[in-house]
Each structure stands twice: as structure tokens, then as C-alpha cells.
Design an enzyme around this catalytic site. Sequence first.
Site, PDB file in Angstrom:
ATOM      1  N   ARG A  19     -15.703  11.478  -1.748  1.00  0.00           N
ATOM      2  CA  ARG A  19     -15.754  12.397  -2.902  1.00  0.00           C
ATOM      3  C   ARG A  19     -16.561  11.813  -4.060  1.00  0.00           C
ATOM      4  NH1 ARG A  19     -14.242  14.877   0.652  1.00  0.00           N
ATOM      5  NH2 ARG A  19     -12.304  16.007   0.915  1.00  0.00           N
ATOM      6  N   SER A  70      -7.343  19.506  -4.145  1.00  0.00           N
ATOM      7  CA  SER A  70      -6.575  18.250  -4.207  1.00  0.00           C
ATOM      8  C   SER A  70      -6.804  17.570  -5.550  1.00  0.00           C
ATOM      9  CB  SER A  70      -7.010  17.301  -3.091  1.00  0.00           C
ATOM     10  OG  SER A  70      -6.704  17.878  -1.845  1.00  0.00           O
ATOM     11  N   GLU A  79      -9.120  12.960  -7.996  1.00  0.00           N
ATOM     12  CA  GLU A  79     -10.275  13.542  -7.291  1.00  0.00           C
ATOM     13  C   GLU A  79     -10.964  14.545  -8.230  1.00  0.00           C
ATOM     14  OE1 GLU A  79      -9.790  14.738  -3.199  1.00  0.00           O
ATOM     15  OE2 GLU A  79     -11.165  16.419  -3.475  1.00  0.00           O
TER      16      GLU A  79
HETATM   17  C1  LIG Z   1      -8.502  25.926  -3.188  1.00  0.00           C
HETATM   18  C2  LIG Z   1      -9.456  24.760  -3.230  1.00  0.00           C
HETATM   19  C3  LIG Z   1      -9.694  24.047  -2.079  1.00  0.00           C
HETATM   20  C4  LIG Z   1     -10.582  22.960  -2.106  1.00  0.00           C
HETATM   21  N1  LIG Z   1     -10.800  22.259  -0.944  1.00  0.00           N
HETATM   22  C5  LIG Z   1     -11.673  21.237  -0.950  1.00  0.00           C
HETATM   23  C6  LIG Z   1     -11.942  20.508   0.251  1.00  0.00           C
HETATM   24  O1  LIG Z   1     -11.406  20.788   1.316  1.00  0.00           O
HETATM   25  N2  LIG Z   1     -12.847  19.500   0.207  1.00  0.00           N
HETATM   26  C7  LIG Z   1     -13.496  19.153  -0.964  1.00  0.00           C
HETATM   27  O2  LIG Z   1     -14.317  18.238  -0.944  1.00  0.00           O
HETATM   28  N3  LIG Z   1     -13.239  19.800  -2.115  1.00  0.00           N
HETATM   29  C8  LIG Z   1     -12.358  20.836  -2.142  1.00  0.00           C
HETATM   30  N4  LIG Z   1     -12.113  21.504  -3.316  1.00  0.00           N
HETATM   31  C9  LIG Z   1     -12.709  21.039  -4.558  1.00  0.00           C
HETATM   32  C10 LIG Z   1     -14.057  21.711  -4.925  1.00  0.00           C
HETATM   33  O3  LIG Z   1     -14.135  23.011  -4.394  1.00  0.00           O
HETATM   34  C11 LIG Z   1     -15.267  20.902  -4.458  1.00  0.00           C
HETATM   35  O4  LIG Z   1     -15.213  19.608  -4.986  1.00  0.00           O
HETATM   36  C12 LIG Z   1     -16.585  21.583  -4.847  1.00  0.00           C
HETATM   37  O5  LIG Z   1     -17.609  20.981  -4.113  1.00  0.00           O
HETATM   38  C13 LIG Z   1     -16.904  21.490  -6.332  1.00  0.00           C
HETATM   39  O6  LIG Z   1     -18.065  22.282  -6.578  1.00  0.00           O
HETATM   40  P1  LIG Z   1     -18.261  23.090  -7.933  1.00  0.00           P
HETATM   41  O7  LIG Z   1     -19.578  23.738  -7.891  1.00  0.00           O
HETATM   42  O8  LIG Z   1     -17.103  23.967  -8.194  1.00  0.00           O
HETATM   43  O9  LIG Z   1     -18.280  21.892  -8.994  1.00  0.00           O
HETATM   44  P2  LIG Z   1     -17.697  21.891 -10.481  1.00  0.00           P
HETATM   45  O10 LIG Z   1     -16.220  21.849 -10.422  1.00  0.00           O
HETATM   46  O11 LIG Z   1     -18.329  22.944 -11.292  1.00  0.00           O
HETATM   47  O12 LIG Z   1     -18.235  20.477 -10.972  1.00  0.00           O
HETATM   48  C14 LIG Z   1     -17.769  19.276 -10.394  1.00  0.00           C
HETATM   49  C15 LIG Z   1     -18.679  18.112 -10.829  1.00  0.00           C
HETATM   50  O13 LIG Z   1     -19.966  18.283 -10.238  1.00  0.00           O
HETATM   51  C16 LIG Z   1     -20.951  18.300 -11.275  1.00  0.00           C
HETATM   52  N5  LIG Z   1     -22.023  19.215 -10.895  1.00  0.00           N
HETATM   53  C17 LIG Z   1     -21.928  20.527 -10.547  1.00  0.00           C
HETATM   54  N6  LIG Z   1     -23.147  21.016 -10.292  1.00  0.00           N
HETATM   55  C18 LIG Z   1     -24.041  20.012 -10.490  1.00  0.00           C
HETATM   56  C19 LIG Z   1     -25.456  19.894 -10.414  1.00  0.00           C
HETATM   57  N7  LIG Z   1     -26.245  20.930 -10.078  1.00  0.00           N
HETATM   58  N8  LIG Z   1     -26.022  18.685 -10.705  1.00  0.00           N
HETATM   59  C20 LIG Z   1     -25.258  17.618 -11.064  1.00  0.00           C
HETATM   60  N9  LIG Z   1     -23.907  17.680 -11.157  1.00  0.00           N
HETATM   61  C21 LIG Z   1     -23.315  18.859 -10.875  1.00  0.00           C
HETATM   62  C22 LIG Z   1     -20.224  18.767 -12.524  1.00  0.00           C
HETATM   63  O14 LIG Z   1     -20.914  18.390 -13.700  1.00  0.00           O
HETATM   64  C23 LIG Z   1     -18.915  18.071 -12.343  1.00  0.00           C
HETATM   65  O15 LIG Z   1     -19.044  16.737 -12.740  1.00  0.00           O
HETATM   66  C24 LIG Z   1     -11.225  22.597  -3.317  1.00  0.00           C
HETATM   67  C25 LIG Z   1     -10.996  23.343  -4.485  1.00  0.00           C
HETATM   68  C26 LIG Z   1     -10.115  24.421  -4.438  1.00  0.00           C
HETATM   69  C27 LIG Z   1      -9.893  25.223  -5.679  1.00  0.00           C
END
Ligand SMILES: Cc1cc2nc3c(=O)[nH]c(=O)nc-3n(C[C@H](O)[C@H](O)[C@H](O)COP(=O)(O)OP(=O)(O)OC[C@H]3O[C@@H](n4cnc5c(N)ncnc54)[C@H](O)[C@@H]3O)c2cc1C
Length: 297
Positions: A171, A220, A290
Amino acid sequence: MFNNKLSKILGSDRLKKNVPLAPHTTFGIGGSAQLFYKAKTSKELIKAIKAAHKLKIPYFILGGGSNILVADRGLAGLVVKVQSSKFKVQSYKIFAEAGVPLTKLVEIAQEHSLSGLECCIGIPGTVGGAVAGNAGAKNQWINQCIKSVTILDKSGKIINLKKDDCQFGYRSSCLRDNSSKIILKAIFELKRENPKIIKEKTNKFLEARSNQPKEKSAGSIFKNPANDSAGRLIDAAGLKGKRVGEAQISPQHANFIINLGRAKAKDVLALIKLAQGRVREKFGVELELEIQLIGFN
Ligand SMILES: Cc1cc2nc3c(=O)[nH]c(=O)nc-3n(C[C@H](O)[C@H](O)[C@H](O)COP(=O)(O)OP(=O)(O)OC[C@H]3O[C@@H](n4cnc5c(N)ncnc54)[C@H](O)[C@@H]3O)c2cc1C
């Protein structure tokens, strides 16, 4: 005022003020962004970041908001929501901009009988967020099929990073510090596969996901410690179902904190601290977050 200068660059109709961030997160929690801009293309994303640098405005890059907890008092400076959503399939490669929803990327791969992204089925958020945090499930991670990532660096240069330059870990990556390297796009190198086999693999991941809580959450909360599970430890510490305000440690899965309706970030934070304290006390294990806490001291 920097607001005026920024709105001249980004457009007064596009740069919004005091925008509540809760609807832009899967937790449904958090105060307002002082300034808010939706970057619909990579060009707009680059323009916004360069302007913020030039005007010395602090900024935060927001993807799908599915891995963050935003403070109740909100965020000073500029929040740039990434919505660049172009993609291209060429032979066994997919080129995807940072704002492509991860679920869409998985769908595109399936449609083209390309295997490698099955572990990302059902993970909310964008390609940018997934690459930055090396999303995945069950010991399979998105980095396993990344060929390269194009970023905008601090000095305003666009750079192509090979997979090995991104320092992917559990992660984590060197792209997740949310200010010095902005992900613009990524290239995924996949394998041709029989659609039936892809479907079978996908279903396995979906099945594992089916017992996750359906309420609003950020997935998580803690990383799993080596050879153990954060959920098991929190459960064994007697905290399953524990509530603070309208935030609750899920009775279904102890590594999820859920928003029962009007939870505040401070309630979630109190549960995080409680879980960390109890697990440390009982088992001597330090639970590492995480999710990312945004806008806290
Ligand atoms: C119900 C649920 C289930 C989930 N299951 C999983 C799972 O099985 N496995 C898993 O790994 N995660 C899981 N997640 C967590 C999450 O969905 C992931 O970590 C996802 O990849 C985050 O992406 P996001 O676009 O929402 O990032 P955000 O939450 O918007 O941002 C997260 C971080 O990434 C940075 N970021 C976003 N975009 C960019 C960019 N273009 N350039 C640089 N930095 C950037 C942000 O600044 C921040 O620091 C889950 C979440 C939920 C709600």
C-alpha cells in the site's frame, strides 16, 4: 489575494470556494476545501498544479476520496479533484489517465480479454489513487502489471518513471506523498487470457469482498501487521462494534470503521486511537494506518 490570481488562470466559473469535501469521499466525512477545482483533462491538472506552485498555494490531489479521512475543519489551500479520464488499448497494453475510475479500468481489461487487473475488481477510486497506494487484494497488487507511470514533478517537468523507479511496497510507493509527484497517467502491461478464466479469477476476488461492510467507509483502516490481520487483533481486543458518536468499528469486519450517518472525523480519529492503544497494550503490536489523514495537525 491569491484567489483572484488563481481564478484568472483556472477560470472564475471553474474555481469554487468553500466546497464541502464529505460528498467527495467514500466516508462521507470532512469539512470544506477553501478552494476546489475539478481537472477534467491532464492539461487542466498540469495547469492547476503549476499555478498553485507559482502562487505558493498549498494543494491536495484528490482522486475518488476512498482512502482518506478529511478533518472536520476542512483544508486550507486548493483541492484538485482529478477527473482526466482518457484511455487507450493497444494490443496487450492499456494507457489510462489518472482520473479513470479503477472499476472502469478493470472493465476495459475484461472487455479486451486482458488479464492482470482482476485483484482490483470492486476497489473504489481512480487509477491515480490506486497507483499511488499500490492498491490490491490477497497479495496481488496493481504494480504487478504496471509498465510505467507519467508524473508531473515539483519543478513542473513531465517525467516517465519505470515501474522500478516507483518504489512500490505494501500500500505504498514514492508517488503517495501527494505534493511532489502528481500521477498523470499509467501504462498497464497485461496478458491475453481466455475470458472464462478471467471471469473465474474476478469472481474469486468478488467473493472475498462480499463480506465487507456496505456502510460508508474508507476500506481497511490499518495495514495488516506481518503474519497477522489488523481486523483479528482489533476484534480480539474486544472492540468490534465499538461506537464513538456516529462512527463505529464495524461489527462485521473490525478493520473497517463505518459512518452510521453523521459521523465526524474526530469520532473516527478517536476510534483509530482507541484501536491502536488497545492493540498495543494487549498484543504489543503497533497498528499502522492504511488510510491517510488529511488536514489534521
Ligand atoms: C469499500 C472499500 C473497499 C476498499 N478495498 C480496497 C482493497 O481491497 N484494496 C485496496 O488497496 N484498497 C481498498 N480500498 C481503499 C481505496 O479504494 C484505494 O486505496 C484506492 O486506490 C484509493 O484511490 P482514490 O482515487 O480514492 O484515492 P484518494 O483517496 O482520493 O487519495 C489517496 C491518496 O492518493 C493520492 N492521489 C490520488 N490521485 C493521485 C494522483 N493522480 N497523483 C498523485 N497522488 C494521487 C492522494 O493525494 C492521496 O494521498 C477500499 C476502499 C473502500 C471504501
